[in-house]
Enzyme design. Structure first.
Site, short mmCIF file in Angstrom:
data_model
loop_
_atom_site.label_atom_id
_atom_site.label_comp_id
_atom_site.label_asym_id
_atom_site.label_seq_id
_atom_site.Cartn_x
_atom_site.Cartn_y
_atom_site.Cartn_z
N TYR A 55 0.89 -1.23 0.03
CA TYR A 55 -0.11 0.05 -0.01
C TYR A 55 0.71 1.20 -0.11
O TYR A 55 0.25 2.37 -0.64
CB TYR A 55 -1.14 0.00 1.06
CG TYR A 55 -2.04 -0.98 0.84
CD1 TYR A 55 -3.17 -0.92 -0.13
CD2 TYR A 55 -2.09 -2.41 1.53
CE1 TYR A 55 -4.00 -1.89 -0.57
CE2 TYR A 55 -2.96 -3.16 1.04
CZ TYR A 55 -3.94 -3.08 0.09
OH TYR A 55 -4.99 -4.14 -0.21
N ASN A 91 -12.66 2.68 -5.65
CA ASN A 91 -11.01 3.13 -5.64
C ASN A 91 -10.53 3.61 -4.30
O ASN A 91 -11.43 4.62 -3.58
CB ASN A 91 -10.88 4.16 -6.81
CG ASN A 91 -11.17 3.62 -8.05
OD1 ASN A 91 -11.35 2.08 -8.15
ND2 ASN A 91 -11.44 4.28 -8.93
N ASP A 93 -7.62 5.48 -4.46
CA ASP A 93 -7.15 6.82 -4.91
C ASP A 93 -7.64 7.93 -4.40
O ASP A 93 -9.10 7.83 -4.24
CB ASP A 93 -6.47 6.71 -6.11
CG ASP A 93 -7.60 6.67 -7.00
OD1 ASP A 93 -8.44 7.69 -7.19
OD2 ASP A 93 -7.60 5.68 -8.01
N HIS A 108 -14.22 1.07 -0.26
CA HIS A 108 -13.23 0.11 -0.09
C HIS A 108 -12.05 0.64 0.82
O HIS A 108 -11.01 0.24 0.71
CB HIS A 108 -12.74 -0.55 -1.42
CG HIS A 108 -13.68 -1.23 -1.82
ND1 HIS A 108 -13.68 -2.04 -3.12
CD2 HIS A 108 -14.77 -2.04 -1.28
CE1 HIS A 108 -14.61 -3.07 -3.27
NE2 HIS A 108 -15.46 -2.98 -2.13
N ALA A 218 -13.18 5.78 -20.37
CA ALA A 218 -13.97 6.65 -19.71
C ALA A 218 -13.42 7.99 -19.84
O ALA A 218 -14.53 8.75 -19.72
CB ALA A 218 -13.24 6.35 -18.09
#
Ligand code: OAD
Length: 231
Positions: A55, A91, A93, A108, A218
Site C-alpha cells: 500500500y 477506488n 485513490d 473500499h 472513460a
C-alpha cells in the site's frame, strides 16, 4: 424527469488513464500479487511488512497521479446537476477529490487514511506507513492501512443502499463487476426501476443486467454521458 437522482459507482477503470493500474486487466495488480497475501486480514497477520509495503507503493503512485477527463466530468456533474448525485467509488485513490468532487463515498477505504486496530480511530496516513505505527488517539502501536480487505465489510453500505433505493439513474464506470456487494448494485437499481448504464472498456461480468452499455475509454464515454444528462 426534470432532476433525476443519480447514483454513480466507479472502479479502477476510471483511474486507468491516469496511470494507475487496474486489478483484473492483463498485467493488472492481481496478476502481480496474490490477493490472499496483500488484501486480506490473514495476509496482514502473516506478513504485515509485505502488506504495508504494497500500500505504500500504491500511495506513492497515487500521490503523483492526476485526474483525467472522466473524473473531471463527474465533478462537473456534481456541481451542475440540480438533482442528487451520489458518487460511490471502489477506488482507494483520491483522483475524484483532486478533480473537484466532494463527498465521495469510498466503500473500499482510502490510501490516504490510517486506521487503528485497537480503537478504530482514523487519521491521515503518512506517505510511508510503517508496521507498528502508533495511533495518535490511543497510542497503541497498531496502525493499518484504512483499506477494506477481502472478508471485511465495505464502508457506508447503509448510506449507499438508501441512495440506490431513491435512484432514477445508476451508472457503473470502469468496474469489472467481480466484487460484491458493489457488483450487485445494478440489480438493486433495476429492482426499483432506475435506468442503468455501464461504461467500461471491456464488458463487465454483469453487463447483461444493464439497460444501456457504452464501451470505450472513460475519458471519452463519461464526458459524453455527462453532457447528455446536463443537456
Ligand atoms: P477491475 O480491475 O476488476 O476492473 C477494471 C474495469 O475497468 C474492467 O472492466 C476494464 O474493462 C475497465 N477499464 C480498464 N481501463 C478502462 C478505461 N480506460 N476506461 C473505462 N474502463 C476501463 O477493477 P474493479 O472493478 O474496480 O477491491 O475492482 C473491484 C475491486 O476489486 C477493487 O476495489 C479491489 C479489487 O480487488 C479490494 O481491494 C477490496
Amino acid at each position: 424527469m426534470a432532476h433525476p437522482s443519480i447514483v454513480i459507482l466507479t472502479g479502477a477503470g476510471i483511474s486507468a488513464e491516469s496511470g494507475l493500474g487496474t486489478f483484473r486487466d492483463e498485467g493488472g495488480l492481481w496478476a502481480q500479487h496474490r490477493i490472499e497475501d496483500v488484501a486480506t486480514p490473514e495476509g496482514f497477520a502473516r506478513n504485515p511488512q509485505l502488506v504495508v509495503d504494497f500500500y505504500n507503493a500504491r500511495r506513492a503512485q497515487a500521490a503523483t497521479a492526476t485526474p483525467n477527463a472522466g473524473h473531471v466530468a463527474l465533478a462537473r456533474l456534481q456541481a451542475e446537476h440540480q438533482g442528487d448525485v451520489t458518487l460511490v467509488t471502489q477506488n482507494v485513490d483520491d483522483l475524484h477529490e483532486k478533480a473537484g468532487s466532494s463527498d465521495v463515498i469510498h466503500m473500499h477505504g482510502a490510501l490516504n487514511s490510517a486506521l487503528c486496530r485497537a480503537c478504530d480511530h482514523r487519521w491521515p496516513a503518512p506517505l510511508e506507513m510503517r508496521v507498528g505505527g502508533v495511533c495518535p488517539s490511543c497510542a497503541a502501536p497498531r496502525a493499518r492501512p484504512d483499506i477494506v480487505w477481502f472478508g471485511e465489510i465495505p464502508y457506508h453500505m447503509e448510506r449507499i443502499e438508501r441512495a440506490l433505493a431513491a435512484a432514477d439513474i445508476f451508472a457503473a464506470i470502469g468496474t469489472s463487476g467481480n466484487v460484491y456487494p458493489a457488483a450487485g448494485f445494478v440489480q438493486m437499481a433495476t429492482h426499483i426501476g432506475a435506468k442503468t448504464v455501464e461504461m467500461n472498456l471491456d464488458p463487465g461480468e454483469t453487463v447483461a443486467l444493464f439497460e444501456d452499455t457504452r464501451p470505450g475509454k472513460a475519458s471519452q464515454t463519461v464526458p459524453a454521458w455527462v453532457d447528455e444528462i446536463l443537456g
